[in-house]
Design an enzyme around this catalytic site. Structure first.
Site, short mmCIF file in Angstrom:
data_model
loop_
_atom_site.label_atom_id
_atom_site.label_comp_id
_atom_site.label_asym_id
_atom_site.label_seq_id
_atom_site.Cartn_x
_atom_site.Cartn_y
_atom_site.Cartn_z
CG HIS A 1 -4.58 4.86 -1.76
ND1 HIS A 1 -5.67 4.15 -2.23
CD2 HIS A 1 -4.07 4.12 -0.73
CE1 HIS A 1 -5.84 3.06 -1.51
NE2 HIS A 1 -4.88 3.00 -0.61
N GLY B 1 -1.07 -6.67 17.38
CA GLY B 1 0.31 -6.66 16.92
C GLY B 1 0.54 -5.83 15.67
CB SER B 2 -1.67 -3.90 13.42
OG SER B 2 -2.42 -4.97 12.93
NE ARG B 3 6.92 -0.43 12.73
CZ ARG B 3 7.36 0.69 12.15
NH1 ARG B 3 6.71 1.17 11.10
NH2 ARG B 3 8.43 1.32 12.61
CG ASN C 1 -4.19 -1.94 -0.37
OD1 ASN C 1 -4.75 -2.98 -0.70
ND2 ASN C 1 -3.63 -1.77 0.81
CE1 TYR C 2 -4.42 -3.15 -7.72
CE2 TYR C 2 -2.54 -1.69 -7.31
CZ TYR C 2 -3.73 -1.98 -7.97
OH TYR C 2 -4.24 -1.08 -8.88
NE ARG C 3 -7.76 -5.28 0.29
CZ ARG C 3 -8.12 -4.25 -0.46
NH1 ARG C 3 -7.19 -3.44 -0.95
NH2 ARG C 3 -9.38 -4.00 -0.73
CB SER D 1 -0.92 0.02 1.22
OG SER D 1 -0.16 0.04 2.42
#
Length: 457
Positions: free
Chosen positions: A262, A415-417, A264-266, A248
């Site tokens: 912007h 736990g995400s940053r 984002n590829y997921r 992203s």
């Protein structure tokens, strides 16, 4: 009628130009396109700079020049030649001088296409370890593990997002002259990520390109969000193992005439109670300008459309509408920008075909944006322009914190940053009480487009 034709040194463009027949050109002349009569002269092509050529895709050519008046123009021609006729021929010498002064823009555009083609070739050739040498950082997953399971979708997607991050960061660094801070992070619950951030550069106030590869068990909140989209999740003992990865990016330029972009590829994978796996892809690319520029909008949307059309002619119109709906700030009654494409839960027609489509989209992030950046690189702006940019950034913040699905998922995942999740926010923004631009202004024109989304191609 006097006619001057500018030809490139690109062999394909030259060959195409030679194939223009007189009857073909006369047909254009009769079509009423009086604003840009076309002709074809079999003369020796003019070389502007070594290695320079038209930025072309398919059989069309886009000429994007940076004018001294602060507003740029884009001319599309057919068959690889740009011609100026009649009165325009009188000022051709000045046009050549202006073109030479801005030749760097063409080199930026050519660089964008070279990056895209090189990435496609790299995917087909070379081992995992060889491909990893070009990344901003070693991948999140150990290279030996990736090599062992190189045919698995998880590995192929991780390689794609790492390559996308590297290609985009290197292209931005070339324009800005600055360097990205590369920040690796680990997630105790499983996985980690690589954040590349450049702040206070010459061109970009804040540029972030993140990769994350995380796995573990879905939390109840994350599972609830997925079920609200119609996902049927059957975990074992109340646990739903998952793997999620993506790239992203959000780029906030200093100059108000350079839009924010912007993408984002997921990829998401869930293991069900019986060991079977659900998978799907999502993503998109969208543009948020401060002022309306129809040529930029056309270039951006047309680049995305060409990528979509390779796979299905309905993809672009469907995903363009989805983008306009998704990036809608409901409490303001306006979209965040002029859109692009957006899709989610893509799980057909097959995993291989879905991955190929996502790959094509990811390959557009450099060529759809960098030519626009280069075009406006030295464009002047006023304090009023900057104030309007700050107001629009405020809207950007509102959408990201209130509606964005990715931000919500990240904040709901243990736990995400947080720094990486909020990387999308600009360094500065502005909220003015009851702000409404005056009628007839460029700001009012922008607001009208945001309240009533347009078709750009």
């Amino acid at each position: 009628m006097a006619t001057i034709v500018f030809c490139s040194v690109n062999k394909t463009a030259q060959t195409t130009a030679r194939r223009c027949s007189l009857s073909h050109i006369k047909r254009f002349a009769r079509s009423g396109e009086s604003h840009l009569p076309l002709s074809c002269i079999h003369s020796k092509p003019v070389t502007f700079l070594p290695g320079t050529r038209w930025f072309s895709r398919g059989c069309s050519v886009r000429f994007m020049s940076q004018g001294t008046a602060g507003r740029s123009a884009t001319w599309r021609t057919r068959k690889g030649a740009l011609a100026l006729s009649g009165a325009a021929a009188v000022t051709a010498a000045a046009a050549v001088a202006g073109f030479l002064a801005n030749a760097n823009h063409f080199q930026r555009a050519e660089m964008a296409m070279k990056v895209s083609r090189a990435a496609e070739e790299t995917e087909q050739e070379g081992s995992i370890s060889e491909r990893c040498r070009g990344f901003m950082s070693p991948p999140v997953t150990d290279i030996s593990v990736l090599q062992e399971r190189k045919e698995e979708m998880r590995t192929r997607m991780e390689m794609l997002i790492m390559e996308t991050q590297a290609d985009f960061c290197k292209a931005l660094q070339e324009v800005d002259g600055g360097t990205f801070k590369v920040d690796r992070w680990q997630r105790n619950e499983g996985g980690g990520g690589i954040s590349c951030v450049m702040q206070d550069g010459k061109v970009f106030e804040k540029a972030g390109v993140n990769v994350s590869v995380v796995f573990g068990n879905l939390t109840e909140e994350a599972a609830r969000q997925m079920r609200s989209r119609g996902k049927v999740l059957k975990g074992k003992d109340g646990k739903v193992p998952f793997c999620a990865m993506g790239v992203s990016s959000v780029i906030h330029p200093k100059n108000p005439h350079i839009p924010t972009v912007h993408f984002n590829y997921r990829y998401f994978e869930i293991e069900e109670e019986d060991g079977t796996k659900q998978w799907w892809f999502g993503g998109g690319t969208d543009l948020t300008p401060v002022y309306v520029n129809k040529e930029d909008a056309f270039h951006f949307h047309n680049t995305l459309k060409e990528a979509c059309d390779k796979h299905h002619l309905q993809y672009y119109p469907d995903f363009k509408k989805w983008c306009d709906r998704y990036f809608y700030i409901r409490h303001r009654g306006e979209t965040r920008g002029i859109g692009g494409i957006f899709f989610d839960d893509l799980e057909s027609p097959s995993q291989e075909e879905a991955f190929d489509f996502v790959t094509s989209c990811a390959r557009t992030v450099v060529p759809c944006y960098l030519p626009i950046v280069s075009k406006h690189l030295n464009e002047s702006f006023t304090d009023e322009d900057k104030d309007w940019q700050q107001v629009r950034r405020g809207r950007y913040v509102e959408f990201n914190l209130v509606y964005d699905r990715g931000v919500k998922f990240g904040l709901a995942t243990p736990g995400s940053r947080i720094e990486s999740i909020l990387m999308s926010l600009p360094l500065t923004a502005r909220w003015e009480y009851m702000h409404e631009p005056a009628k007839g202004t460029l700001e009012a024109e922008m607001l009208e487009v945001l309240r009533n989304p347009k078709e750009w191609v």
